[in-house]
Design a protein around this motif. Structure first.
Motif, PDB file in Angstrom:
ATOM      1  N   PHE A 225       0.828  -1.203   0.000  1.00 26.75           N
ATOM      2  CA  PHE A 225       0.000   0.000   0.000  1.00 26.75           C
ATOM      3  C   PHE A 225       0.868   1.261   0.000  1.00 26.75           C
ATOM      4  CE2 PHE A 225      -3.384  -2.874   1.438  1.00 26.75           C
ATOM      5  CZ  PHE A 225      -4.413  -2.448   0.622  1.00 26.75           C
ATOM      6  N   HIS A 226       1.931   1.219   0.787  1.00 34.51           N
ATOM      7  CA  HIS A 226       2.849   2.363   0.827  1.00 34.51           C
ATOM      8  C   HIS A 226       3.448   2.600  -0.562  1.00 34.51           C
ATOM      9  CE1 HIS A 226       6.895   4.149   1.321  1.00 34.51           C
ATOM     10  NE2 HIS A 226       6.320   4.878   2.259  1.00 34.51           N
ATOM     11  N   ALA A 227       3.915   1.554  -1.201  1.00 37.85           N
ATOM     12  CA  ALA A 227       4.543   1.673  -2.519  1.00 37.85           C
ATOM     13  C   ALA A 227       3.550   2.182  -3.557  1.00 37.85           C
ATOM     14  CB  ALA A 227       5.117   0.322  -2.946  1.00 37.85           C
ATOM     15  N   ILE A 228       2.312   1.727  -3.493  1.00 40.02           N
ATOM     16  CA  ILE A 228       1.304   2.150  -4.469  1.00 40.02           C
ATOM     17  C   ILE A 228       0.945   3.626  -4.280  1.00 40.02           C
ATOM     18  CG2 ILE A 228      -1.121   1.862  -5.138  1.00 40.02           C
ATOM     19  CD1 ILE A 228      -0.713  -1.168  -4.550  1.00 40.02           C
ATOM     20  N   SER A 258      -5.477   5.892  -2.724  1.00 34.18           N
ATOM     21  CA  SER A 258      -4.733   4.778  -2.120  1.00 34.18           C
ATOM     22  C   SER A 258      -5.031   4.660  -0.631  1.00 34.18           C
ATOM     23  CB  SER A 258      -3.227   4.977  -2.328  1.00 34.18           C
ATOM     24  OG  SER A 258      -2.902   5.036  -3.693  1.00 34.18           O
ATOM     25  N   LYS A 259      -5.199   5.805   0.026  1.00 31.57           N
ATOM     26  CA  LYS A 259      -5.514   5.778   1.457  1.00 31.57           C
ATOM     27  C   LYS A 259      -6.841   5.073   1.717  1.00 31.57           C
ATOM     28  CE  LYS A 259      -6.549   8.596   5.502  1.00 31.57           C
ATOM     29  NZ  LYS A 259      -6.858   9.933   6.046  1.00 31.57           N
ATOM     30  N   VAL A 260      -7.841   5.318   0.882  1.00 32.39           N
ATOM     31  CA  VAL A 260      -9.148   4.687   1.076  1.00 32.39           C
ATOM     32  C   VAL A 260      -9.024   3.170   0.917  1.00 32.39           C
ATOM     33  CG1 VAL A 260     -11.509   4.526   0.222  1.00 32.39           C
ATOM     34  CG2 VAL A 260     -10.405   6.762   0.403  1.00 32.39           C
ATOM     35  N   HIS A 261      -8.294   2.738  -0.111  1.00 38.75           N
ATOM     36  CA  HIS A 261      -8.069   1.293  -0.255  1.00 38.75           C
ATOM     37  C   HIS A 261      -7.382   0.729   0.987  1.00 38.75           C
ATOM     38  CE1 HIS A 261      -9.489   0.046  -4.145  1.00 38.75           C
ATOM     39  NE2 HIS A 261      -8.835   1.013  -4.785  1.00 38.75           N
ATOM     40  N   ASN A 262      -6.417   1.456   1.514  1.00 40.01           N
ATOM     41  CA  ASN A 262      -5.698   1.002   2.709  1.00 40.01           C
ATOM     42  C   ASN A 262      -6.634   0.914   3.912  1.00 40.01           C
ATOM     43  OD1 ASN A 262      -3.136   0.504   4.256  1.00 40.01           O
ATOM     44  ND2 ASN A 262      -3.783   2.406   5.263  1.00 40.01           N
ATOM     45  N   MET A 263      -7.557   1.864   4.033  1.00 42.22           N
ATOM     46  CA  MET A 263      -8.498   1.867   5.155  1.00 42.22           C
ATOM     47  C   MET A 263      -9.442   0.668   5.111  1.00 42.22           C
ATOM     48  SD  MET A 263      -9.366   5.968   5.182  1.00 42.22           S
ATOM     49  CE  MET A 263     -10.462   5.948   6.612  1.00 42.22           C
ATOM     50  N   LEU A 264      -9.651   0.127   3.915  1.00 38.28           N
ATOM     51  CA  LEU A 264     -10.553  -1.018   3.772  1.00 38.28           C
ATOM     52  C   LEU A 264      -9.807  -2.350   3.766  1.00 38.28           C
ATOM     53  CD1 LEU A 264     -12.959   0.405   1.036  1.00 38.28           C
ATOM     54  CD2 LEU A 264     -13.429   0.133   3.485  1.00 38.28           C
ATOM     55  N   ASP A 268      -2.438  -5.116   9.461  1.00 36.59           N
ATOM     56  CA  ASP A 268      -2.401  -4.567  10.820  1.00 36.59           C
ATOM     57  C   ASP A 268      -1.720  -3.199  10.920  1.00 36.59           C
ATOM     58  OD1 ASP A 268      -3.635  -6.859  11.807  1.00 36.59           O
ATOM     59  OD2 ASP A 268      -1.700  -7.892  12.054  1.00 36.59           O
ATOM     60  N   GLU A 269      -1.203  -2.666   9.815  1.00 34.67           N
ATOM     61  CA  GLU A 269      -0.445  -1.423   9.873  1.00 34.67           C
ATOM     62  C   GLU A 269      -1.147  -0.274   9.144  1.00 34.67           C
ATOM     63  OE1 GLU A 269       4.015  -1.943   9.805  1.00 34.67           O
ATOM     64  OE2 GLU A 269       3.402  -3.810   8.810  1.00 34.67           O
ATOM     65  N   GLN A 270      -2.470  -0.289   9.176  1.00 33.83           N
ATOM     66  CA  GLN A 270      -3.234   0.745   8.479  1.00 33.83           C
ATOM     67  C   GLN A 270      -2.876   2.148   8.973  1.00 33.83           C
ATOM     68  OE1 GLN A 270      -7.284  -0.408   9.173  1.00 33.83           O
ATOM     69  NE2 GLN A 270      -7.472  -1.365   7.167  1.00 33.83           N
ATOM     70  N   ASP A 271      -2.837   2.325  10.264  1.00 29.79           N
ATOM     71  CA  ASP A 271      -2.577   3.658  10.815  1.00 29.79           C
ATOM     72  C   ASP A 271      -1.203   4.176  10.406  1.00 29.79           C
ATOM     73  OD1 ASP A 271      -5.034   3.654  12.006  1.00 29.79           O
ATOM     74  OD2 ASP A 271      -4.301   3.072  14.002  1.00 29.79           O
ATOM     75  N   TYR A 272      -0.219   3.299  10.427  1.00 28.17           N
ATOM     76  CA  TYR A 272       1.139   3.693  10.047  1.00 28.17           C
ATOM     77  C   TYR A 272       1.167   4.174   8.593  1.00 28.17           C
ATOM     78  CZ  TYR A 272       5.956   3.127   8.479  1.00 28.17           C
ATOM     79  OH  TYR A 272       7.186   3.330   7.911  1.00 28.17           O
ATOM     80  N   VAL A 273       0.551   3.401   7.701  1.00 33.12           N
ATOM     81  CA  VAL A 273       0.536   3.776   6.279  1.00 33.12           C
ATOM     82  C   VAL A 273      -0.254   5.071   6.090  1.00 33.12           C
ATOM     83  CG1 VAL A 273      -0.190   3.080   3.971  1.00 33.12           C
ATOM     84  CG2 VAL A 273       0.818   1.390   5.525  1.00 33.12           C
ATOM     85  N   ASN A 274      -1.372   5.205   6.777  1.00 34.91           N
ATOM     86  CA  ASN A 274      -2.182   6.424   6.639  1.00 34.91           C
ATOM     87  C   ASN A 274      -1.434   7.669   7.102  1.00 34.91           C
ATOM     88  OD1 ASN A 274      -4.382   5.153   5.522  1.00 34.91           O
ATOM     89  ND2 ASN A 274      -5.437   4.864   7.491  1.00 34.91           N
TER      90      ASN A 274
END
Length: 350
Positions: A225-228, A258-264, A268-274
């Motif tokens: 997710f971070h890379a995308i 990308s953030k919305v995809h990550n939120m869904l 376990d690292e959603q908050d970190y990526v966001n």
């Protein structure tokens, strides 16, 4: 031919008239020093083109020209003109000395090129005293032959696009984001609009990433997710800076998407990526956001995604730049076309 030509200005932006004077300075002299001056909050900074940006763009413009030195004069810590003349002249002298010291020949003559008559006397007096061994010349630039002014460009950049030198154009590109539900026809609309306006557009970076890494959505972890997200940001940025981009750029999604995809996602690292995405979302600027709703046969995921996307657009106060395109494809295209023409000075460019 004289030894050193000195041409200074704010260059906000550098237009073809400025460039003609740079050519003159470097052809009438063995070497030319182009000095970009400015301060925090100056007229360039107010439109997102600060002194450092302008210096970098000028270096890009003249990067292969060994006959020109690019120098930056930061006026932030001195009084504004005319009260700051003396410290400004001292700073100017120090910068020019850097160029003189780096040249492989001695300077016997120096010519200042300027557009304001009131600059002549203080420049001439100061440098005749400081450099008695150098023959100082003053040359007035005839502004009438420049054909354009920086003020005109800043006020109507799109109409004056062709007067702006290439590295400075990116500061005036109008960025249009096309976002919305997955599988809603975003890419088709973007491609048609980019063709219509003879400009560039980005693709959805996730598709390229999936292909390169042979992944599917359920396989994604935090690193993916971070890379995308960052990959999409960098792809959009490259297009904005590209010579292929003409006045307007169309982005097929962004970091927020990308953030919305990550939120869904289930990792376990959603908050970190966001938190990482948060920084990049605030770096994006959009003149217009076109939103594509999910079609009637959309999946539950696509509908959930769209609902969360709208919430996030509201969260970042982006809905005031947004228009939802919820009609047929042709009607959506025509609506987008009309909105873009408004951005491009009510269609005068087309």
């Amino acid at each position: 031919m004289r030894d050193l030509g000195i041409y200074f200005g704010t260059f906000a932006p550098c237009h073809v008239g400025h460039f003609e004077q740079i050519v003159r300075a470097k052809r009438e002299n063995r070497h030319a020093a182009v000095i970009i001056s400015g301060y925090e909050g100056d007229r360039g900074d107010r439109i997102g083109m600060n002194l450092a940006h302008r210096t970098r763009a000028m270096r890009q413009l003249l990067r292969h020209d060994s006959n020109v030195s690019i120098l930056e004069l930061n006026e932030t810590d001195i009084p504004r003109y005319p009260a700051g003349w003396q410290p400004w002249l001292e700073m100017l002298e120090n910068l020019i000395n850097q160029t003189k010291d780096a040249l492989d020949f001695d300077i016997a003559s120096a010519t200042f090129y300027m557009g304001e008559k009131e600059y002549i006397e203080p420049l001439e007096s100061y440098f005749n005293e400081k450099w008695p061994e150098i023959d100082i010349h003053m040359t007035m630039v005839d502004r009438k032959i420049l054909g354009i002014s920086g003020t005109e460009i800043r006020e109507t950049p799109i109409l004056n696009w062709d007067y702006v030198t290439r590295p400075f154009r990116r500061f005036f590109v109008q960025n249009v984001l096309v976002t919305g539900a997955p599988n809603s026809g975003k890419s088709m609309l973007i491609e048609d609009l980019a063709r219509r306006y003879s400009t560039s557009c980005s693709i959805e970076y996730a598709e390229e990433y999936f292909e390169d890494h042979q992944l599917k959505s359920p396989d994604l972890d935090a690193k993916d997710f971070h890379a995308i997200g960052i990959g999409q940001f960098e792809l959009n940025r490259r297009h904005i800076h590209s010579n292929a981009t003409r006045k307007i750029f169309f982005a097929d999604t962004d970091v927020l998407y990308s953030k919305v995809h990550n939120m869904l996602a289930a990792h376990d690292e959603q908050d970190y990526v966001n938190q990482i995405f948060e920084h990049y979302i605030h770096l994006q600027t959009w003149s217009l956001i076109l939103i594509m709703p999910p079609p009637e046969d959309s999946s539950d995921y696509d509908r959930k995604f769209y609902s969360l996307l709208l919430e996030q657009l509201e969260h970042y106060n982006l809905m005031n730049h947004a228009v939802i395109l919820n009609d047929t494809y042709l009607e959506n295209y025509n609506r987008a076309h009309a909105l873009i023409d408004e951005i491009l000075e009510k269609g005068k460019d087309n």
